[in-house]
Design a protein around this motif. Structure first.
Motif, short mmCIF file in Angstrom:
data_model
loop_
_atom_site.label_atom_id
_atom_site.label_comp_id
_atom_site.label_asym_id
_atom_site.label_seq_id
_atom_site.Cartn_x
_atom_site.Cartn_y
_atom_site.Cartn_z
N GLU A 34 0.85 -1.19 0.00
CA GLU A 34 0.00 0.00 0.00
C GLU A 34 0.88 1.24 0.00
OE1 GLU A 34 -1.94 1.14 3.75
OE2 GLU A 34 -1.16 -0.75 4.58
N SER A 35 0.30 2.38 -0.32
CA SER A 35 1.04 3.63 -0.36
C SER A 35 1.44 4.07 1.04
CB SER A 35 0.20 4.73 -1.03
OG SER A 35 -0.11 4.39 -2.36
N THR A 67 -4.68 13.58 0.51
CA THR A 67 -4.17 12.99 -0.73
C THR A 67 -2.66 12.86 -0.60
OG1 THR A 67 -3.85 15.17 -1.73
CG2 THR A 67 -5.99 14.10 -2.06
N PRO A 68 -2.01 12.04 -1.44
CA PRO A 68 -0.55 11.95 -1.37
C PRO A 68 0.13 13.30 -1.48
CG PRO A 68 -1.42 10.17 -2.70
CD PRO A 68 -2.59 11.06 -2.39
N PRO A 101 1.79 4.50 6.74
CA PRO A 101 0.79 4.25 5.70
C PRO A 101 -0.11 5.46 5.48
CG PRO A 101 0.95 2.38 7.19
CD PRO A 101 1.73 3.50 7.82
N LEU A 102 -0.41 5.77 4.23
CA LEU A 102 -1.26 6.92 3.94
C LEU A 102 -2.68 6.71 4.45
CD1 LEU A 102 -0.22 8.22 0.41
CD2 LEU A 102 0.83 8.58 2.64
N LEU A 149 -16.80 11.56 4.35
CA LEU A 149 -15.66 11.37 5.22
C LEU A 149 -15.35 9.89 5.39
CD1 LEU A 149 -16.30 14.01 8.04
CD2 LEU A 149 -14.96 14.23 5.93
N PHE A 150 -16.40 9.08 5.45
CA PHE A 150 -16.21 7.64 5.56
C PHE A 150 -15.40 7.12 4.38
CE2 PHE A 150 -17.48 3.26 4.70
CZ PHE A 150 -17.34 2.68 5.94
N ARG A 151 -15.72 7.59 3.18
CA ARG A 151 -15.01 7.13 1.98
C ARG A 151 -13.56 7.61 1.99
NH1 ARG A 151 -16.33 2.77 0.35
NH2 ARG A 151 -14.66 3.17 -1.15
N LEU A 152 -13.30 8.79 2.54
CA LEU A 152 -11.93 9.28 2.64
C LEU A 152 -11.09 8.40 3.56
CD1 LEU A 152 -12.39 13.16 2.86
CD2 LEU A 152 -11.33 11.87 1.00
#
Length: 319
Positions: A34-35, A67-68, A101-102, A149-152
């Motif tokens: 993972e990133s 975001t990255p 981890p991001l 926010l849940f999806r983020l």
């Protein structure tokens, strides 16, 4: 971060464009890559004392884009979050080391931003806004995270809900008997305190320290990481009743105590105060060159006419 001395919590941030990067790593507790945020070890660094930072670090982190690119921008300025976020992982070249981890960064940013938002809504007595996420049902009051926010927090692809579930389980509900029925203000404040406590539990600790100046022992709470310092700063702001302003010069958040005067707390630092003063002078001169009167300039800048006339007189070389 170095601890042990009174009022000392020195945080080091590697300098340079190559100081931080995002790579696909495999954390030791996961079966897939993972990133992750990876940082350079060694080389030049900048140091600052996070416990005495004048910037509102909790608001700065809460405003970071999860975001990255957003995470990299924050890390390059303030460093990694540290303990409770970091984990050991295998890098693409096969070596092993500590990374962040991001997905954990996203969770921190989302929960911190939500805590700041809820606290601001509660202080503004915005019951309609709080009612969108704080719900009463059969004598129990619950927090319901907005779907966006849940999806983020979950991210794209197959979700890893372990950290989210742990946080939701800790924060999700209260026995309504502790509050006035259907009230959302006090439950909102309690939800915020639970979020802060969740961060503090993994990134700060009480410590016995020696005060050599006054020859005594003190009990203090010290952060074990940058995240711990940020959570402590948020908690301290709540306890002290501090408010937050945005510096008109550098656009950064900074804390203002109730005792601070208007004149010395419009900007975050002496450097920005001097720059703001010079910018106001320059604007006055520019407006005067366009034919504006001293009275009109004073009204535009929110200043008094005598000050404007003094600035303009200096340009003419008159006393």
């Amino acid at each position: 971060m170095k601890f042990g001395e009174l009022d000392t919590a020195v945080w080091e941030v590697p300098l340079g464009d190559d100081a931080f990067r995002v790579e696909e790593c495999r954390p030791i507790e996961k079966s897939s890559s993972e990133s992750c945020l990876v940082w350079r070890e060694g080389g030049p660094v900048k140091r600052y004392r996070v416990t005495t930072a004048r910037e509102s670090l909790y608001r700065i982190l809460a405003a970071v884009s999860p975001t990255p690119a957003g995470i990299l921008d924050f890390a390059r300025e303030y460093g990694r979050l540290g303990e409770s976020v970091e984990t050991y992982a295998t890098l693409p070249d096969g070596s092993g080391r500590t990374v962040e981890p991001l997905r954990k960064w996203r969770a921190v940013i989302v929960w911190l931003s939500e805590a700041v938002r809820l606290w601001d809504l509660a202080n503004a007595d915005d019951r309609a806004g709080l009612g969108k996420v704080i719900r009463w049902n059969k004598g129990e009051v619950r927090y319901r995270m907005p779907r966006r926010l849940f999806r983020l927090v979950v991210g794209e692809g197959p979700p890893d809900l372990t950290q989210l579930w742990d946080m939701m389980h800790t924060i999700s509900s209260f026995d309504g008997s502790a509050f006035i029925r259907n009230d959302v203000i006090e439950p909102a404040r309690c939800f915020v305190l639970r979020i802060i406590n969740n961060f503090l539990g993994g990134a700060a600790q009480p410590a016995m320290l020696w005060d050599s100046k006054h020859k005594r022992v003190l009990l203090r709470y010290l952060p074990r990481s940058l995240l711990g310092a940020i959570a402590l700063q948020f908690g301290t702001a709540i306890l002290s009743g501090r408010t937050t302003r945005v510096c008109p010069v550098c656009q950064r958040y900074f804390e203002v105590t109730a005792q601070a005067s208007r004149s010395d707390r419009l900007t975050c630092s002496d450097r920005c105060r001097i720059r703001a003063y010079r910018d106001r002078q320059q604007r006055a001169r520019s407006l005067h060159a366009k034919g504006w009167s001293a009275k009109r300039i004073a009204h535009d800048l929110g200043s008094d006419i005598s000050t404007i006339k003094k600035w303009l007189a200096q340009d003419k070389g008159t006393p």
